[in-house]
Scaffold this motif. Structure first.
Motif, PDB file in Angstrom:
ATOM      1  N   VAL A 133       0.812  -1.218   0.000  1.00 24.49           N
ATOM      2  CA  VAL A 133       0.000   0.000   0.000  1.00 24.49           C
ATOM      3  C   VAL A 133       0.849   1.273   0.000  1.00 24.49           C
ATOM      4  O   VAL A 133       0.352   2.357  -0.320  1.00 24.49           O
ATOM      5  CB  VAL A 133      -0.992   0.025   1.189  1.00 24.49           C
ATOM      6  CG1 VAL A 133      -1.971  -1.136   1.089  1.00 24.49           C
ATOM      7  CG2 VAL A 133      -0.261   0.013   2.527  1.00 24.49           C
ATOM      8  N   SER A 134       2.129   1.165   0.369  1.00 28.83           N
ATOM      9  CA  SER A 134       3.024   2.324   0.296  1.00 28.83           C
ATOM     10  C   SER A 134       4.451   1.807   0.175  1.00 28.83           C
ATOM     11  O   SER A 134       4.762   0.695   0.619  1.00 28.83           O
ATOM     12  CB  SER A 134       2.880   3.230   1.525  1.00 28.83           C
ATOM     13  OG  SER A 134       3.248   2.556   2.709  1.00 28.83           O
ATOM     14  N   GLY A 263       2.320  -3.244   3.616  1.00 27.71           N
ATOM     15  CA  GLY A 263       1.235  -3.891   2.886  1.00 27.71           C
ATOM     16  C   GLY A 263       0.241  -4.560   3.808  1.00 27.71           C
ATOM     17  O   GLY A 263       0.408  -4.559   5.035  1.00 27.71           O
ATOM     18  N   LEU A 283      -7.220   1.341   2.057  1.00 28.80           N
ATOM     19  CA  LEU A 283      -5.808   1.694   2.130  1.00 28.80           C
ATOM     20  C   LEU A 283      -5.191   1.884   0.748  1.00 28.80           C
ATOM     21  O   LEU A 283      -4.101   2.444   0.623  1.00 28.80           O
ATOM     22  CB  LEU A 283      -5.041   0.635   2.926  1.00 28.80           C
ATOM     23  CG  LEU A 283      -5.393   0.572   4.411  1.00 28.80           C
ATOM     24  CD1 LEU A 283      -4.715  -0.611   5.079  1.00 28.80           C
ATOM     25  CD2 LEU A 283      -5.008   1.870   5.116  1.00 28.80           C
ATOM     26  N   LEU A 284      -5.894   1.439  -0.283  1.00 22.84           N
ATOM     27  CA  LEU A 284      -5.461   1.657  -1.665  1.00 22.84           C
ATOM     28  C   LEU A 284      -6.252   2.769  -2.343  1.00 22.84           C
ATOM     29  O   LEU A 284      -6.049   3.034  -3.528  1.00 22.84           O
ATOM     30  CB  LEU A 284      -5.601   0.360  -2.468  1.00 22.84           C
ATOM     31  CG  LEU A 284      -4.615  -0.759  -2.091  1.00 22.84           C
ATOM     32  CD1 LEU A 284      -5.040  -2.073  -2.750  1.00 22.84           C
ATOM     33  CD2 LEU A 284      -3.197  -0.387  -2.496  1.00 22.84           C
ATOM     34  N   GLN A 289      -3.846   6.798  -0.153  1.00 26.46           N
ATOM     35  CA  GLN A 289      -2.585   6.925  -0.884  1.00 26.46           C
ATOM     36  C   GLN A 289      -2.032   8.347  -0.801  1.00 26.46           C
ATOM     37  O   GLN A 289      -0.825   8.554  -0.691  1.00 26.46           O
ATOM     38  CB  GLN A 289      -2.801   6.520  -2.346  1.00 26.46           C
ATOM     39  CG  GLN A 289      -3.121   5.045  -2.531  1.00 26.46           C
ATOM     40  CD  GLN A 289      -1.930   4.151  -2.237  1.00 26.46           C
ATOM     41  OE1 GLN A 289      -0.963   4.146  -2.979  1.00 26.46           O
ATOM     42  NE2 GLN A 289      -1.998   3.398  -1.147  1.00 26.46           N
ATOM     43  N   ALA A 302      -0.752   2.707  -5.489  1.00 27.53           N
ATOM     44  CA  ALA A 302      -1.929   2.464  -6.320  1.00 27.53           C
ATOM     45  C   ALA A 302      -1.923   3.371  -7.548  1.00 27.53           C
ATOM     46  O   ALA A 302      -1.513   4.536  -7.478  1.00 27.53           O
ATOM     47  CB  ALA A 302      -3.206   2.677  -5.518  1.00 27.53           C
TER      48      ALA A 302
END
Length: 344
Positions: A133-134, A263, A283-284, A289, A302
């Protein structure tokens, strides 16, 4: 997010004895895995960094949310110990290695393709059971008053010209993940030789990445191994003129240029799979983001969201090593090697 992992080698044996982790974001004591309590999230991300974002989960998923914070490696070990009896529905990990450890043991559920497809393949599990996710990049911070430039490879830091001039944070999870990545890329013997060379060359240990960056900035050391966002956070706080240190993004797929990810994965057997999946999707989302980009200075992963952090190189422009991030799960072996080399 910056949790020492020295205890990981024994935590599997004592996970059942761990005291209850701190909780936040709703939920009641006991019965945490029930329908009434909503979902339970185990978060290896630092509470101060991500709580403002996770506070929004309840509205996003339409049910109650309880978040239990801890170190990613400890939480992964606890989840393996708890097995099918875990109350956790979603694991939010600081790094890919902890997710890889759960995936290896078959504890994560498959994610739908529309969720996986939001993120490039190199930033998600090869088995389709976790998604980044980052992102964060390993870099060299250097003091231009001390050296003209940083080397183009971490392998060069064992050379005589860098003796006593390099700082690192040995108990930091990202440093340990980097060493694990070097083991995967260069092999056990080469990594062991590099660690011994660093120790013999007088590498200086600090408590965390912020301390490493401060040491570089003050000239106490000339070069430091850190994640990129520490420098950008410092510049955002003090202004570019208030920070002496500069960053060097390593070229050529060097192990020191590892791009690791935070993640999420859904726990198998969760009675709240739909709600947990909505949490992963949140989270996406563009909102989350953008939070990672603006607040933590990480790379959004994303599609459709671009970092607005000044002077941050685009993620696609970096020459990161090609590695299956799930293979960063062999942390115990890395810790044993660091201890053998006298680095922790």
């Amino acid at each position: 997010m910056r949790n020492p992992l020295r205890r990981f080698t024994s935590v599997l044996a004592v996970a059942a004895l761990l005291t209850p982790l701190a909780t936040a974001c709703g939920g009641e004591d006991g019965d945490a895995g029930s329908d009434d309590a909503g979902i339970v999230v185990y978060s290896g991300r630092n509470e101060k960094l991500v709580q403002p974002l996770l506070d929004k989960l309840e509205k996003a998923v339409g049910t109650g949310v309880e978040v239990r914070y801890g170190g990613s490696a400890e939480l992964a070990a606890q989840l393996l110990e708890e097995g099918d009896k875990t109350e956790a529905d979603l694991f939010f990990s600081q790094d890919a290695g902890a997710l890889g450890a759960l995936a290896k043991e078959g504890r994560l559920d498959k994610l739908p393709e529309p969720v996986l497809g939001k993120v490039p393949a190199q930033f998600r599990g090869s088995g389709g059971d976790w998604v980044g996710v980052s992102g964060r990049v390993r870099v060299l911070a250097y003091n231009p008053d001390k050296v003209d430039k940083a080397p183009d490879s971490v392998r060069d830091l064992t050379k005589p010209e860098w003796k006593g001039k390099v700082g690192y944070a040995p108990t930091n999870a990202s440093f340990q993940a980097f060493v694990t990545g070097m083991r995967v890329l260069d092999g056990e013997d080469a990594t062991r030789k590099w660690l011994k060379g660093m120790k013999d060359n007088g590498v200086k240990a600090y408590d965390n990445n912020n301390a490493v960056l401060d040491a570089v900035d003050s000239g106490e050391v000339s070069v430091g191994l850190i994640n990129h966002y520490y420098w950008y956070e410092k510049v955002a706080e003090k202004g570019a003129d208030g920070v002496t240190a500069k960053l060097h993004f390593l070229p050529g797929g060097d192990p020191g240029a590892l791009v690791n990810v935070a993640g999420v994965g859904l726990l198998k057997g969760s009675g709240q799979r739909d709600a947990a999946l909505k949490a992963a999707e949140f989270l996406l989302s563009a909102e989350a983001q953008t939070y990672f980009s603006d607040e933590t200075k990480e790379y959004p992963l994303a599609a459709g969201v671009t970092s607005k952090v000044p002077d941050l190189p685009p993620l696609e422009s970096l020459k990161a090593p090609e590695i299956d991030l799930g293979k960063l799960e062999s942390l115990q072996e890395t810790l044993a090697m660091l201890q053998e080399a006298g680095m922790v």
